[in-house]
Design a protein around this motif. Structure first.
Motif, mmCIF file in Angstrom:
data_model
loop_
_atom_site.group_PDB
_atom_site.id
_atom_site.type_symbol
_atom_site.label_atom_id
_atom_site.label_comp_id
_atom_site.label_asym_id
_atom_site.label_seq_id
_atom_site.Cartn_x
_atom_site.Cartn_y
_atom_site.Cartn_z
ATOM 1 N N MET A 1 -1.915 -3.881 4.413
ATOM 2 C CA MET A 1 -3.031 -3.399 5.209
ATOM 3 C C MET A 1 -3.777 -2.344 4.401
ATOM 4 S SD MET A 1 -3.043 -1.884 9.102
ATOM 5 C CE MET A 1 -1.916 -3.156 9.607
ATOM 6 N N LYS A 2 -5.089 -2.292 4.605
ATOM 7 C CA LYS A 2 -5.890 -1.256 3.963
ATOM 8 C C LYS A 2 -6.976 -0.801 4.924
ATOM 9 C CE LYS A 2 -9.410 -4.072 1.750
ATOM 10 N NZ LYS A 2 -10.169 -4.293 0.549
ATOM 11 N N PHE A 3 -7.445 0.410 4.714
ATOM 12 C CA PHE A 3 -8.516 0.969 5.535
ATOM 13 C C PHE A 3 -9.821 0.314 5.113
ATOM 14 C CE2 PHE A 3 -11.587 4.456 6.442
ATOM 15 C CZ PHE A 3 -11.448 4.448 7.821
#
Length: 129
Positions: A1-3
């Motif tokens: 997951m990444k922002f």
């Protein structure tokens, strides 16, 4: 997951984009033909604006609008720059409101705070050393 991105709900997406263009030199990446959603060129993470009415479409109770209080919301957008006093003065000249003038922090950063006409809190800061 990444922002991936931050979306800020505002009364007028075009006006919010225009202020960020003028005050901070951030270019508009896109504005949807409806005018209800737009994004800025901000690097790896996107800063976007959506019309307040979309909040009600996304979740029925809506959101707490920064226009409903004189006290800023507990969130800020941080923009990193080399000359905080100049960026601060430009933001004010374009219609922002000063929350705190440029200050030297003990950890080596220069930091100031302004509020946009849409009442979004923006921290202007030099890079962390």
């Amino acid at each position: 997951m990444k922002f991936g991105y931050t979306i800020i709900y505002v009364p007028d997406v075009s006006q919010a984009l225009d202020y960020f263009n003028r005050a901070f030199g951030l270019s508009t990446k896109m504005l949807h033909e409806t005018g209800l959603y737009g994004e800025l060129e901000t690097g790896q993470t996107t800063l976007a604006f959506a019309a307040e009415m979309l909040a009600y479409m996304n979740y029925p109770k809506g959101h707490l609008s920064p226009h409903s209080s004189d006290v800023p919301l507990g969130i800020e957008i941080a923009l990193v720059c080399d000359d905080v006093p100049a960026a601060h003065a430009k933001a004010l000249a374009e219609g922002g409101t000063e929350l705190a003038p440029p200050q030297d922090k003990p950890w080596g950063q220069v930091v100031s705070y302004v509020q946009t006409p849409e009442r979004i809190v923006v921290e202007l800061c030099t890079p962390v050393k």
